[in-house]
Enzyme design. Structure first.
Site, PDB file in Angstrom:
ATOM      1  N   ASP A   1       0.815  -1.185   0.106  1.00 28.39           N
ATOM      2  CA  ASP A   1      -0.008   0.038   0.036  1.00 28.39           C
ATOM      3  C   ASP A   1       1.068   1.317   0.006  1.00 28.39           C
ATOM      4  O   ASP A   1       1.837   1.494   0.886  1.00 28.39           O
ATOM      5  CB  ASP A   1      -0.933   0.046   1.026  1.00 28.39           C
TER       6      ASP A   1
ATOM      7  N   ASP B   1      -2.712   2.471  -5.934  1.00 31.24           N
ATOM      8  CA  ASP B   1      -1.742   2.417  -5.143  1.00 31.24           C
ATOM      9  C   ASP B   1      -1.847   1.196  -4.225  1.00 31.24           C
ATOM     10  O   ASP B   1      -0.949   1.388  -3.090  1.00 31.24           O
ATOM     11  CB  ASP B   1      -1.890   3.743  -4.169  1.00 31.24           C
ATOM     12  N   GLU B   2      -2.401   0.056  -4.439  1.00 28.87           N
ATOM     13  CA  GLU B   2      -2.317  -1.034  -3.439  1.00 28.87           C
ATOM     14  C   GLU B   2      -2.692  -2.287  -4.351  1.00 28.87           C
ATOM     15  O   GLU B   2      -3.315  -2.223  -5.640  1.00 28.87           O
ATOM     16  CB  GLU B   2      -3.119  -0.811  -2.377  1.00 28.87           C
TER      17      GLU B   2
END
Length: 372
Positions: free
Chosen positions: A17, A111-112
């Protein structure tokens, strides 16, 4: 295999993350913003925070928060416009780093992502070492930090990645899983939003240990179809595989209001905020869809949905916003008040092949994101 014990053949799962991704990219590219409270989003009266730097979070600024509230909490807050093309480019860099180690990469957003390194490409054989290598390579290539959770299943790996943020890592081994979950507040469980947590509190359920003390029948009685998941998760069990071609069927969000909305002006203002928040989520998940659905729940709990479809994918925020406004106008005037309002983009690209839908509560109280 019993659901009360972890898998006998343990997987090695990493959840990566990025730390305050949008805001961190802006601080990287604009050195004058480093060390300052930054919010990505519009600063107008109807603006919404899409992301906040850690400096801003110290003042209680959070994503999905109205910009006026954020500015009130942090008078020195600096607003910058989002640059999704840049965020997507960085996201592609990061995913290439993941694929150096495994083809089993399941992105959740820009983003993860989950990475299954049970059989890693480089033959390292140690998930903790691989997570360290991934984080180091991300920093080297992007000058951005990432946090990692390492565990034997997706549920625990995702929670673990949030334990030592920012720029941290948390490893939960199989024999530690049940104890780790036991001490978690129920709000940390995937899908347990503010309303569900409130219902649990009334049943004296506050932690994973409290959940584990309940029978599956009791959980089904009070939480319906979520019972099986809660029963297993409270024992540290999650059999879901990392699916590199996970297909999302819908992206949307809804807000429940403390005071029922009656006037046209209040409903329109609420809709503008929802449009901002949901479109940010659509951009972040890179979704493309043809159908926009309005959901409204009235003060008497009667619920309606209204949909509008295009013969092409919704091209931009302006088109999405127009569709949302038209759907809202169609249910005007509202006589007895609206307690919940939401928008969803569906009929997504590739969704025809999907077999299941997952609903997610947002981390922000009062706003539920739904990503199928």
């Amino acid at each position: 295999m019993s659901d009360s014990v972890p898998d006998l053949q343990q997987r090695k799962i990493i959840h990566i993350d990025m730390d305050a991704f949008f805001a961190s990219v802006e601080q990287r590219d604009h050195p004058e913003l480093q060390g300052k409270p930054v919010a990505v989003g519009g600063s107008s009266e109807r603006g919404v925070v899409a992301a906040a730097s850690y400096e801003a979070r110290e003042f209680g600024v959070r994503s999905a928060m109205p910009s006026v509230t954020a500015k009130r909490r942090c008078p020195d807050l600096i607003f910058v416009k989002h640059r999704f093309d840049v965020y997507k480019q960085v996201s592609r860099q990061i995913r290439e780093i993941f694929r150096m180690h495994s083809d089993l990469v399941e992105p959740l957003s820009l983003d993860e992502a989950y990475i299954d390194v049970t059989h890693d490409k480089m033959g390292i054989g140690n998930a903790t070492r691989i997570a360290e290598m991934i984080r180091a390579e991300i920093l080297k290539q992007t000058q951005l930090t990432a946090s990692a959770g390492v565990s034997y299943n997706k549920f625990i790996a995702k929670i673990a990645s949030d334990q030592n943020k920012p720029d941290g890592m948390c490893v939960i081994k199989p024999h530690q899983g049940a104890a780790f979950v036991a001490q978690l507040p129920v709000r940390r469980f995937f899908g347990v939003g503010p309303k569900t947590a409130e219902r649990m509190a009334k049943l004296d359920i506050h932690t994973g240990a409290d959940l584990r003390a309940q029978s599956e029948e009791f959980l089904r009685q009070h939480f319906g179809k979520s019972a099986g998941y809660l029963f297993r998760a409270s024992r540290g069990v999650d059999h879901r595989e990392v699916k590199p071609n996970r297909i999302r069927k819908s992206v949307g969000g809804e807000r429940t209001y403390g005071t029922d909305l009656v006037s046209e002006a209040d409903l329109q203002d609420a809709m503008e905020k929802i449009i901002d928040i949901v479109w940010n989520s659509i951009e972040k998940s890179e979704a493309r869809g043809r159908t926009v659905t309005l959901k409204a729940k009235y003060a008497d709990f009667r619920q309606i949905t209204r949909s509008q479809s295009r013969d092409h994918y919704v091209e931009n925020k302006a088109e999405f916003a127009d569709m949302g406004r038209e759907l809202l106008a169609a249910i005007m005037p509202v006589e007895n008040g609206v307690r919940l309002l939401g928008l969803t983009l569906a009929n997504l690209e590739g969704a025809e092949q999907a077999n299941e839908v997952a609903d997610e509560d947002a981390a922000q109280p009062g706003f539920d994101f739904m990503q199928g």
